[in-house]
Design an enzyme around this catalytic site. Structure first.
Site, PDB file in Angstrom:
ATOM      1  N   SER A 119       8.342   1.297   0.547  1.00  0.00           N
ATOM      2  CA  SER A 119       9.174   0.411  -0.254  1.00  0.00           C
ATOM      3  C   SER A 119       8.768   0.356  -1.704  1.00  0.00           C
ATOM      4  O   SER A 119       9.702  -0.297  -2.556  1.00  0.00           O
ATOM      5  CB  SER A 119       9.116  -0.938   0.500  1.00  0.00           C
ATOM      6  OG  SER A 119       7.699  -1.342   0.487  1.00  0.00           O
ATOM      7  N   HIS A 140      14.483   4.684   1.807  1.00  0.00           N
ATOM      8  CA  HIS A 140      14.103   3.279   1.927  1.00  0.00           C
ATOM      9  C   HIS A 140      14.952   2.448   2.549  1.00  0.00           C
ATOM     10  O   HIS A 140      16.046   1.894   1.873  1.00  0.00           O
ATOM     11  CB  HIS A 140      13.774   2.645   0.647  1.00  0.00           C
ATOM     12  CG  HIS A 140      13.347   1.156   0.489  1.00  0.00           C
ATOM     13  ND1 HIS A 140      13.576   0.313  -0.205  1.00  0.00           N
ATOM     14  CD2 HIS A 140      12.566   0.484   1.580  1.00  0.00           C
ATOM     15  CE1 HIS A 140      12.659  -0.812   0.041  1.00  0.00           C
ATOM     16  NE2 HIS A 140      12.290  -0.927   1.272  1.00  0.00           N
ATOM     17  N   GLU A 152      17.959   2.938   0.189  1.00  0.00           N
ATOM     18  CA  GLU A 152      17.716   3.605  -1.186  1.00  0.00           C
ATOM     19  C   GLU A 152      17.111   4.980  -1.193  1.00  0.00           C
ATOM     20  O   GLU A 152      16.241   5.054  -0.233  1.00  0.00           O
ATOM     21  CB  GLU A 152      16.620   2.848  -1.724  1.00  0.00           C
ATOM     22  CG  GLU A 152      17.189   1.406  -2.695  1.00  0.00           C
ATOM     23  CD  GLU A 152      15.899   0.928  -3.469  1.00  0.00           C
ATOM     24  OE1 GLU A 152      15.995   0.594  -4.704  1.00  0.00           O
ATOM     25  OE2 GLU A 152      14.650   0.548  -2.747  1.00  0.00           O
ATOM     26  N   ASN A 190      12.900  -3.645  -4.598  1.00  0.00           N
ATOM     27  CA  ASN A 190      11.771  -4.296  -4.907  1.00  0.00           C
ATOM     28  C   ASN A 190      11.242  -4.874  -6.371  1.00  0.00           C
ATOM     29  O   ASN A 190      10.551  -5.530  -6.337  1.00  0.00           O
ATOM     30  CB  ASN A 190      10.497  -3.647  -4.087  1.00  0.00           C
ATOM     31  CG  ASN A 190      10.701  -3.850  -2.554  1.00  0.00           C
ATOM     32  OD1 ASN A 190      11.103  -5.149  -2.104  1.00  0.00           O
ATOM     33  ND2 ASN A 190      10.346  -3.213  -1.635  1.00  0.00           N
TER      34      ASN A 190
END
Length: 283
Positions: A119, A140, A152, A190
């Site tokens: 992540s 991800h 992702e 993130n």
């Protein structure tokens, strides 16, 4: 390149979810873990997810049976030699992931793509421990994997165009939306989400508002389905802290400094839902 056989490394919440969506897409899946209990929990979680779909009329018992038949479990990583794609979904720790990728590089066939569900950790650094950096990529998935649509796709410095396109096509086959991003700390999801959560923790730490009120403001004022502090508990406060530290170290920017209250909760073992207590208490 056609992907038919996939090995998932790690049978936890993310790994089992990835195994489920792969099997639902018609792929042959091997779910690997070093712990038989983890594998049993992972398979049980998949079965429970499929049962919920049956209860909602979205799936038949026959289809559930077919999906589960496409998933094998293994305590030996040697079985990865048959894989066209390996997806690592282990703990968010560079040492652990690097060791797994070194082993996969030796076991997997020369044509196999190696992907990480990290992540926030750099794909380029993970790829550097292999002899095939052009075949290493980030995938991800979002949690919970069977529900969330986004994947992702993270290119490392050496990731080949064909590899990137193959993985994007596979994500679409799984019913996901693939968004390609470049290899920077936290990627996109993130890098945006975790500072927001960290800032929400700071508002509690500084006495601006209570935990419940901070979440209420974001749910009612910003139309978020879940408040940032409840979301932090769902993700795991240790995971939140780890990602913030990666951002802080990666950018050397004080705006990514983890809140002291977040550090305190993690040191106290209050990690959120998985321990029964974080910002909220769970029965």
């Amino acid at each position: 390149m056609e992907i038919r056989n996939v090995v998932i490394i790690g049978a936890g919440q993310m790994g089992s979810g990835i195994a489920q969506v792969c099997a639902q897409a018609g792929l042959n899946v091997i779910l690997y873990d070093i712990n038989q209990d983890a594998i049993d929990r992972g398979i049980s979680s998949i079965s429970s997810n499929l049962n919920r779909s049956i209860a909602k009329g979205k799936m038949t018992e026959e289809l559930k049976h077919d999906i589960l038949q496409r998933i094998q479990a293994s305590l030996s990583l040697d079985i990865a030699e048959t894989a066209d794609l390996a997806i690592e979904a282990a703990t968010e720790n560079m040492s652990i992931k690097s060791a797994i990728f070194k082993e996969l590089d030796q076991i997997c066939s020369s044509h196999a793509i190696l992907a990480s569900n990290t992540s926030s950790l750099p794909i380029t650094e993970i790829a550097a421990v292999t002899k095939r950096p052009e075949q290493v990529i980030g995938m991800h998935f979002m949690n919970p994997v069977p529900v969330m649509q986004l994947v992702e796709i993270i290119r490392g410095l050496a990731t080949a165009e064909e590899v990137c396109q193959t993985v994007k096509d596979l994500a679409v086959k799984m019913g996901k939306t693939a968004v390609e991003v470049h290899d920077y700390p936290g990627f996109v999801s993130n890098r945006i989400l975790m500072p927001m959560i960290n800032e929400a923790i700071y508002t509690v730490y500084e006495g601006v508002a209570s935990i419940e009120d901070v979440d209420q403001v974001m749910k009612l004022g910003m139309n978020h389905p879940m408040g940032p502090l409840a979301l932090a508990d769902f993700i795991g406060l240790d995971t939140c802290l780890s990602i913030m530290e990666i951002l802080y170290e990666g950018f050397s920017d004080s705006k990514y400094r983890p809140c002291p209250l977040l550090r305190k909760y993690v040191k106290a073992g209050r990690l959120g839902r998985k321990t029964g207590q974080g910002f909220y208490t769970y029965g």
